[in-house]
Design an enzyme around this catalytic site. Sequence first.
Site, PDB file in Angstrom:
ATOM      1  N   GLN A 132      63.657  23.227  25.344  1.00 10.16           N
ATOM      2  CA  GLN A 132      63.526  21.803  25.075  1.00 10.16           C
ATOM      3  C   GLN A 132      64.856  21.090  25.279  1.00 10.16           C
ATOM      4  OE1 GLN A 132      60.442  21.183  24.612  1.00 10.16           O
ATOM      5  NE2 GLN A 132      60.827  18.999  24.795  1.00 10.16           N
ATOM      6  N   HIS A 171      66.032  19.575  28.719  1.00  6.68           N
ATOM      7  CA  HIS A 171      65.377  18.408  29.331  1.00  6.68           C
ATOM      8  C   HIS A 171      66.322  17.218  29.428  1.00  6.68           C
ATOM      9  CE1 HIS A 171      61.265  19.107  30.387  1.00  6.68           C
ATOM     10  NE2 HIS A 171      60.990  19.687  29.236  1.00  6.68           N
ATOM     11  N   GLU A 207      56.352  16.673  18.805  1.00  6.26           N
ATOM     12  CA  GLU A 207      55.584  16.773  20.048  1.00  6.26           C
ATOM     13  C   GLU A 207      55.065  18.212  20.227  1.00  6.26           C
ATOM     14  OE1 GLU A 207      58.105  16.216  23.408  1.00  6.26           O
ATOM     15  OE2 GLU A 207      56.447  15.892  24.801  1.00  6.26           O
ATOM     16  N   HIS A 208      55.972  19.199  20.077  1.00  9.32           N
ATOM     17  CA  HIS A 208      55.596  20.607  20.220  1.00  9.32           C
ATOM     18  C   HIS A 208      55.944  21.354  18.940  1.00  9.32           C
ATOM     19  CE1 HIS A 208      57.037  19.285  24.330  1.00  9.32           C
ATOM     20  NE2 HIS A 208      55.806  19.656  24.616  1.00  9.32           N
ATOM     21  N   ASP A 259      53.711  23.654  29.317  1.00 12.63           N
ATOM     22  CA  ASP A 259      54.219  22.671  30.281  1.00 12.63           C
ATOM     23  C   ASP A 259      53.585  22.834  31.647  1.00 12.63           C
ATOM     24  OD1 ASP A 259      55.932  21.382  28.562  1.00 12.63           O
ATOM     25  OD2 ASP A 259      57.648  22.670  29.021  1.00 12.63           O
ATOM     26  N   HIS A 265      25.698 -18.791  15.153  1.00 17.56           N
ATOM     27  CA  HIS A 265      25.360 -17.373  15.079  1.00 17.56           C
ATOM     28  C   HIS A 265      24.009 -17.204  14.383  1.00 17.56           C
ATOM     29  CE1 HIS A 265      29.554 -16.723  16.136  1.00 17.56           C
ATOM     30  NE2 HIS A 265      29.405 -15.417  16.109  1.00 17.56           N
TER      31      HIS A 265
END
Lengths: 429, 429
Positions: free
Chosen positions: B259, B262, B327-328, B361, B420
């Site tokens: 990670q 990145h 996220e993970h 991934d 209505h």
Amino acid sequence: MQRLSTSDKDFARKFNRVVNERRESDADIAQTVRDILARVKARGDEAVADYTSRFDRYTLATDADWIISREACKIAFDALDPELRKALELAASRIRTYHEAQLPADRDYRDDTGVRLGARWNPVDAAGLYVPGGRAAYPSSLLMNAIPARVAGVERLVIATPTPKGEVNDLVLAAAHLAGVDEIWRVGGAQAIAALAYGTDRISPVDVITGPGNAWVAEAKRQLYGVVGIDMVAGPSEILVIADGKNDADWIAADLLSQAEHDPSSQSILITDDPVFAERVEDRVDVQCALLSTSKVARQSWDDNGVIIHVNSLDEAPALANRLAAEHVELAVDDPDALFSRLRHAGSVFLGRYTPEAVGDYVAGPNHVLPTGRRARFSSGLSVLDFMKRTSFISLDESSIAAIGPAAVALAEVEGLPAHANSVKVRLK
Amino acid sequence: MQRLSTSDKDFARKFNRVVNERRESDADIAQTVRDILARVKARGDEAVADYTSRFDRYTLATDADWIISREACKIAFDALDPELRKALELAASRIRTYHEAQLPADRDYRDDTGVRLGARWNPVDAAGLYVPGGRAAYPSSLLMNAIPARVAGVERLVIATPTPKGEVNDLVLAAAHLAGVDEIWRVGGAQAIAALAYGTDRISPVDVITGPGNAWVAEAKRQLYGVVGIDMVAGPSEILVIADGKNDADWIAADLLSQAEHDPSSQSILITDDPVFAERVEDRVDVQCALLSTSKVARQSWDDNGVIIHVNSLDEAPALANRLAAEHVELAVDDPDALFSRLRHAGSVFLGRYTPEAVGDYVAGPNHVLPTGRRARFSSGLSVLDFMKRTSFISLDESSIAAIGPAAVALAEVEGLPAHANSVKVRLK
């Protein structure tokens, strides 16, 4: 009101204008909203009280000033006229039943390489519902927002609503009781949205904010999208009625007016293949409108934004309807399913002559929070999914990583991500 | 890298800081993006070409300058190294299979009052996928965005991607061929998002825009949310590894680094109940990191944003994980399901010791476009639903409107909406 015909030479140009016209307010309120959000984020309750005093002329001092108690909601509910209470209960029960069937199923399976895969759904922890004050404070909207959240399993359900000069709406309180709301904060406007999103000392933050509001509320939600989840950017609402000449002109006129009375920027559009019927509808709109207590709003909406489109055949209607991607579409014909099968973009569709849009606003069951302003091209009405989110999962063992791991290594290496490749390689013998 | 322990006196404060820290760029790019959007909206292709010349040093003059042809994509695909081609094909096929099972079911039923209700799903007409240039131009991302759109049934699938100084990425072209993309425009940045959303003379507008991008692209998507649908506001990505002391420290170190490599703003967090193991992991991170071609980025990410949290028991981990809403999340323990059942907020979960995040991934099947920055509290990974929308429908007849219509009348009247009420009343005998 505009009259168009697909036979007109310049129909395409005129119709494009109808499709692309922004009916939203053009006032640049973005900066004002940015300032309000920043101030509430920095100064919390103090800023909220300040704006509430300024905009709502209501003082937030003691604890009791801030909150409407659940007891007050129960009292309002118990005081309802019995017929009205039954109507609200019928609405709540039908909305609940329709939305319960939206609950998504989890997945958990093993594929042929031995990889276990799946997805689990969970509700958000807390949802905030905005309920406007004044003209648009509708108990039906409260039910349409709160019930899907409850069905989703949201644990903490919070309302923010302005109480200008301290005035509360008993119907909204009664609906809050019926829907089982946990907290009601007497705060409105962009400052309420900021308080719900960021949290303050008094108001714990929520994860999702839904519900209608004025342009400031809508802009605040738009700006806070990403900090919290929101339902949709909402604009003025609209109806498209597709009707043949065999309808009662009074029925169709009533349907067009039911949308027009919402707001001067609402839009009602009729598509018909019968020009004589179109004229009858126009006449009946004038007659009925004059009798409405909402005639001023309805008149202005119809005059400014109403459209009657004459087509040579209703066969031309679905293509036009898909361009308009209207919030509500009525198909007042003998065989509505034939037209419906060709509609790709619409918020909600009302099939046949006995289905006025207004039943969908209250008691049919599907949600009345629907995409406006052509957003049905890419978005859906409110549902339990707006209060839930999905977690995917993956499980490999020694043998399944041997099966698919090498491909991951090859891709990671070619993408220039060696640590990604390593994390797989160390697990391959 | 920060070391925390739940036994520390000030753990709550320090952990809160980890949870709430914004790792996003603080630069105020909103105004720049607003200007770009307005200029592309007003001047179309001319503005796009102008920005492309300025930012990408690439000239858009002739038709051939604007587009990468489908033939070029096929040539790139055919030229792939066979092993790599097989890896891409495996990835595409597994992604397709996983996402096909996400296709939602329509509903169409009649309830006990005779009301026909339901919902139909349709794909959007056109989707635009942004593919970044430079460091983050990943063929895997193209597959993860394009395949769900294709599975959803989107008819027109468009890519926008910058080609700085004219340079194209053959892997991205190959992936575009494999996924069956219809158009590739050599345009990037906020100007590409504006062109896709508003349309220009050359580029027809799309309904939904997805795909990763730099801060300008993300801000452009945020600002255009509502004009088009977007996937999510994406921030720097993150991994949370929950591991006991029985793991191989090298495996866990590799996962944390996968990670970290990145982006300098990525975040890797380890929660463990074994302080000796934690130290071993820290050592192995240092050793492995030094050997990476991405070591500079990975080192900075780990130093600046890495966290190791010592807990007295892994029993404490789910509550921390739910606060982080990462996220993970990897669960590197013997019985990952016990922990997983207590996780409510996570983008994707990786179960057991043989499931490094990197398999997700590329080749596992679930989408790798996942909510970052605590947004897993309220949002989900990309799915076919992001390229579809639901139209609800209602059909009443004479007898069913008699059953539920009066309640709609009662509610419309109390909400002050007489038109209505009328639209229902005219249909009741």
